[in-house]
Design an enzyme around this catalytic site. Structure first.
Site, PDB file in Angstrom:
ATOM      1  N   HIS A 229       0.864  -1.203   0.000  1.00 15.63           N
ATOM      2  CA  HIS A 229       0.000   0.000   0.000  1.00 15.63           C
ATOM      3  C   HIS A 229       0.892   1.242   0.000  1.00 15.63           C
ATOM      4  CE1 HIS A 229      -3.365   2.558   0.592  1.00 15.63           C
ATOM      5  NE2 HIS A 229      -3.682   2.304   1.844  1.00 15.63           N
ATOM      6  N   HIS A 270      -2.196  -2.154  -9.735  1.00 17.64           N
ATOM      7  CA  HIS A 270      -3.134  -1.479  -8.826  1.00 17.64           C
ATOM      8  C   HIS A 270      -4.393  -2.329  -8.705  1.00 17.64           C
ATOM      9  CE1 HIS A 270      -5.674   1.622  -7.010  1.00 17.64           C
ATOM     10  NE2 HIS A 270      -4.541   2.186  -6.677  1.00 17.64           N
ATOM     11  N   ASP A 328       2.933   5.580  -6.833  1.00 25.33           N
ATOM     12  CA  ASP A 328       4.181   5.457  -6.057  1.00 25.33           C
ATOM     13  C   ASP A 328       5.423   5.376  -6.932  1.00 25.33           C
ATOM     14  OD1 ASP A 328       2.069   3.540  -4.162  1.00 25.33           O
ATOM     15  OD2 ASP A 328       3.095   5.303  -3.368  1.00 25.33           O
TER      16      ASP A 328
HETATM   17  C1  SDX Z   1      -1.360   2.076  -3.459  1.00 29.36           C
HETATM   18  O1  SDX Z   1      -6.118   0.919  -3.286  1.00 29.36           O
HETATM   19  C2  SDX Z   1      -5.570   2.038  -3.496  1.00 29.36           C
HETATM   20  O2  SDX Z   1      -6.187   2.947  -3.979  1.00 29.36           O
HETATM   21  C3  SDX Z   1      -4.139   2.134  -3.079  1.00 29.36           C
HETATM   22  C4  SDX Z   1      -3.426   3.425  -3.479  1.00 29.36           C
HETATM   23  C5  SDX Z   1      -4.008   4.604  -2.729  1.00 29.36           C
HETATM   24  O3  SDX Z   1      -3.877   5.730  -3.240  1.00 29.36           O
HETATM   25  O4  SDX Z   1      -4.488   4.416  -1.602  1.00 29.36           O
HETATM   26  O5  SDX Z   1      -3.563   3.638  -4.860  1.00 29.36           O
HETATM   27  C6  SDX Z   1      -1.953   3.378  -3.126  1.00 29.36           C
HETATM   28  O6  SDX Z   1      -1.414   1.207  -2.648  1.00 29.36           O
HETATM   29  C7  SDX Z   1      -0.769   1.875  -4.843  1.00 29.36           C
HETATM   30  C8  SDX Z   1      -0.205   0.420  -5.019  1.00 29.36           C
HETATM   31  C9  SDX Z   1       1.209   0.443  -4.410  1.00 29.36           C
HETATM   32  N1  SDX Z   1       1.728  -0.965  -4.370  1.00 29.36           N
HETATM   33  C10 SDX Z   1       2.718  -1.348  -5.187  1.00 29.36           C
HETATM   34  O7  SDX Z   1       3.170  -0.665  -6.098  1.00 29.36           O
HETATM   35  C11 SDX Z   1       3.248  -2.754  -4.871  1.00 29.36           C
HETATM   36  C12 SDX Z   1       3.403  -3.542  -6.190  1.00 29.36           C
HETATM   37  N2  SDX Z   1       2.022  -3.813  -6.717  1.00 29.36           N
HETATM   38  C13 SDX Z   1       1.449  -5.101  -6.368  1.00 29.36           C
HETATM   39  O8  SDX Z   1       1.714  -5.522  -5.067  1.00 29.36           O
HETATM   40  C14 SDX Z   1      -0.014  -5.204  -6.818  1.00 29.36           C
HETATM   41  O9  SDX Z   1      -0.071  -4.718  -8.085  1.00 29.36           O
HETATM   42  C15 SDX Z   1      -1.096  -4.511  -6.017  1.00 29.36           C
HETATM   43  C16 SDX Z   1      -1.120  -4.976  -4.587  1.00 29.36           C
HETATM   44  C17 SDX Z   1      -0.917  -3.052  -6.062  1.00 29.36           C
HETATM   45  C18 SDX Z   1      -2.425  -4.842  -6.703  1.00 29.36           C
HETATM   46  O10 SDX Z   1      -2.732  -6.099  -6.417  1.00 29.36           O
HETATM   47  P1  SDX Z   1      -3.927  -6.848  -7.223  1.00 29.36           P
HETATM   48  O11 SDX Z   1      -4.786  -5.951  -8.028  1.00 29.36           O
HETATM   49  O12 SDX Z   1      -4.551  -7.719  -6.222  1.00 29.36           O
HETATM   50  O13 SDX Z   1      -3.174  -7.576  -8.306  1.00 29.36           O
HETATM   51  P2  SDX Z   1      -2.718  -9.017  -8.113  1.00 29.36           P
HETATM   52  O14 SDX Z   1      -1.809  -9.017  -6.923  1.00 29.36           O
HETATM   53  O15 SDX Z   1      -3.923  -9.897  -8.102  1.00 29.36           O
HETATM   54  O16 SDX Z   1      -1.910  -9.219  -9.440  1.00 29.36           O
HETATM   55  C19 SDX Z   1      -2.562  -9.573 -10.621  1.00 29.36           C
HETATM   56  C20 SDX Z   1      -1.482 -10.296 -11.385  1.00 29.36           C
HETATM   57  C21 SDX Z   1      -0.834 -11.402 -10.546  1.00 29.36           C
HETATM   58  O17 SDX Z   1      -0.412 -12.379 -11.455  1.00 29.36           O
HETATM   59  P3  SDX Z   1      -1.337 -13.708 -11.546  1.00 29.36           P
HETATM   60  O18 SDX Z   1      -1.482 -14.262 -10.136  1.00 29.36           O
HETATM   61  O19 SDX Z   1      -2.654 -13.260 -12.148  1.00 29.36           O
HETATM   62  O20 SDX Z   1      -0.548 -14.619 -12.451  1.00 29.36           O
HETATM   63  O21 SDX Z   1      -0.429  -9.377 -11.720  1.00 29.36           O
HETATM   64  C22 SDX Z   1       0.772  -9.757 -11.056  1.00 29.36           C
HETATM   65  C23 SDX Z   1       0.393 -10.740  -9.960  1.00 29.36           C
HETATM   66  O22 SDX Z   1       1.432 -11.639  -9.721  1.00 29.36           O
HETATM   67  N3  SDX Z   1       1.302  -8.526 -10.488  1.00 29.36           N
HETATM   68  C24 SDX Z   1       2.564  -8.159 -10.577  1.00 29.36           C
HETATM   69  C25 SDX Z   1       2.615  -6.908  -9.948  1.00 29.36           C
HETATM   70  N4  SDX Z   1       1.406  -6.569  -9.483  1.00 29.36           N
HETATM   71  C26 SDX Z   1       0.587  -7.591  -9.815  1.00 29.36           C
HETATM   72  N5  SDX Z   1       3.634  -8.742 -11.113  1.00 29.36           N
HETATM   73  C27 SDX Z   1       4.803  -8.049 -11.021  1.00 29.36           C
HETATM   74  N6  SDX Z   1       4.942  -6.835 -10.434  1.00 29.36           N
HETATM   75  C28 SDX Z   1       3.864  -6.244  -9.900  1.00 29.36           C
HETATM   76  N7  SDX Z   1       3.972  -5.039  -9.324  1.00 29.36           N
END
Ligand code: SDX
Length: 387
Positions: A229, A270, A328
């Site tokens: 997050h 996201h 971010d």
């Molecule tokens: C914020 O909710 C909000 O509004 C939050 C926020 C706010 O203003 O409050 O916007 C702030 O939290 C922004 C996000 C910051 N986090 C990161 O940058 C951390 C890296 N991102 C990931 O951890 C992830 O993308 C999330 C947690 C942000 C989103 O998670 P989701 O939507 O649940 O996506 P997922 O984890 O289900 O991923 C979908 C697929 C997966 O592959 P499969 O299981 O389908 O094969 O995409 C892949 C994931 O493995 N994936 C990534 C990835 N993010 C998702 N692969 C590589 N790198 C990534 N960053």
């Protein structure tokens, strides 16, 4: 459904609520606060305009803005006894640990803003938190580097005052650079609110029990700390430093695709945006402005970040999974250029997000509400006897 959590069996892992504050269209990359698009707010208003908009539903007229700004900027000091509170922390504590503690402790100092059934108390709490979050954040930084706390200056802008409290010291004159102050203000705007993200939902759930606003905001700070997050901006910088050189980018892209490797591209992806995060575009432009003002356009981390973004945006894996830079991805680079240490990045996110947390808290408790109770799908043991 009046701003509370309701259980929707169709979405087994989420609860939903109603709100008039922020709208997000994840497919179209749209983010509005009370109907105004984020890019227009970032370019045409300042952070206190956005605070007023989130709290009251409309942008302030000239006289309203002057009164609001005066009241916010004349309550930026914290009770002198709060200074002692910091001494209980180790100097090398993560500043988010300090913020969770100190913001919760405000409840023992501001008795005029604890009765959540009293509209005046709610108004005072909202304003005191917006006034004092930057002061406490800068104090956490000063405490960690062993420098004296810098008192706020009421004559500066909100963003300028934060830079002053972070970087001025008694031994030399510190002039706030107006370009950097405006960038700081824009950064706060881009973090101000974001619908029902994890930390805002935490604040609403805490508020639904009738907890005081300071305790609710402290719970939001705790939730924001996580690297998935708000902690992602700090993780982005650590990732860019680990990549170290553009020649290593392909190796890290491969790791991000490898299901057996826990590595993820921090700052990408996201929960809601499956096209692009509109905040990332504004943040990237602010990043270019700050680095150009400081004459460091060729910052090596920025070069790696831009190269990484270009590669990822063309890579079929990321395109198929709809992974784009989020808010971010560039914020950490700006913070580093402003001289802000990585462990303070999420603290700045918390300062920026405060009016959003408060607006959602106020929206929920201002009308009839009941305690939130997200439901569960029980998957444990069937009832069984001990003997
Ligand atoms: C914020 O909710 C909000 O509004 C939050 C926020 C706010 O203003 O409050 O916007 C702030 O939290 C922004 C996000 C910051 N986090 C990161 O940058 C951390 C890296 N991102 C990931 O951890 C992830 O993308 C999330 C947690 C942000 C989103 O998670 P989701 O939507 O649940 O996506 P997922 O984890 O289900 O991923 C979908 C697929 C997966 O592959 P499969 O299981 O389908 O094969 O995409 C892949 C994931 O493995 N994936 C990534 C990835 N993010 C998702 N692969 C590589 N790198 C990534 N960053």
């Amino acid at each position: 459904a009046s701003g509370l959590f309701t259980y929707d069996p169709g979405f087994m892992s989420t609860a939903s609520c109603e709100s008039e504050i922020t709208f997000i269209d994840g497919e179209k990359g749209i983010l509005t606060h009370r109907g105004y698009p984020i890019d227009q707010l970032a370019e045409k208003t300042d952070y206190l305009d956005v605070c007023y908009l989130l709290l009251h539903g409309e942008l302030p007229k000239e006289a309203e803005k002057a009164k609001f700004q005066d009241m916010i900027m004349h309550h930026t000091m914290v009770h002198e006894q709060l200074h002692d509170f910091f001494t209980g922390f180790r100097r090398d504590s993560h500043p988010m640990a300090v913020m969770v503690g100190v913001v919760g402790a405000l409840a023992s100092f501001y008795h005029d803003s604890l009765d959540i059934t009293n509209e005046k108390h709610r108004e005072v709490a909202a304003h005191r938190l917006i006034s004092k979050m930057p002061t406490l954040a800068a104090m956490a930084y000063k405490y960690s580097i062993g420098q004296p706390f810098a008192y706020p200056r009421n004559d500066l802008s909100y963003g300028g005052n934060f830079l002053h409290m972070m970087f001025s010291n008694p031994c030399e004159n510190y002039e706030v650079n107006p370009v950097l102050a405006r960038a700081m203000d824009k950064i706060f705007i881009l973090h101000a609110d974001h619908e029902q993200n994890a930390s805002t939902s935490t604040v609403r759930l805490a508020g639904s029990s009738g907890a005081n606003p300071f305790a609710c905001i402290a719970s939001g700070i705790a939730a924001l700390w996580g690297p998935a997050h708000g902690g992602a901006n700090e993780a982005v910088l650590n990732m860019l430093a680990e990549i170290g050189d553009e020649s290593n980018i392909d190796e890290f892209i491969a790791r991000a695709k490898d299901k057996n490797d826990p590595f993820r591209l921090m700052g990408f992806g996201h929960r809601v945006y499956k096209n692009f995060d509109p905040r990332a575009r504004v943040m990237k432009k602010a990043c270019d402005e700050v680095l150009s003002e400081l004459g460091i356009e060729n910052d090596p981390l920025l070069r790696i970040a831009k190269r990484l973004e270009a590669i990822a945006l063309e890579d079929p894996y990321f395109v198929e999974k709809k992974l784009y830079p989020n808010v971010d991805f560039y914020s950490g680079i700006i913070f580093k250029a402003l001289g802000i240490p990585t462990e303070m990045f999420t603290v700045i996110f918390a300062v920026g997000r405060t009016p959003g947390w408060i607006a959602h808290w106020k929206e929920m408790i201002s009308g009839p509400y009941r305690i939130g109770r997200p439901r569960q799908l029980y998957t444990g043991e069937k009832i069984r006897d001990l003997d």
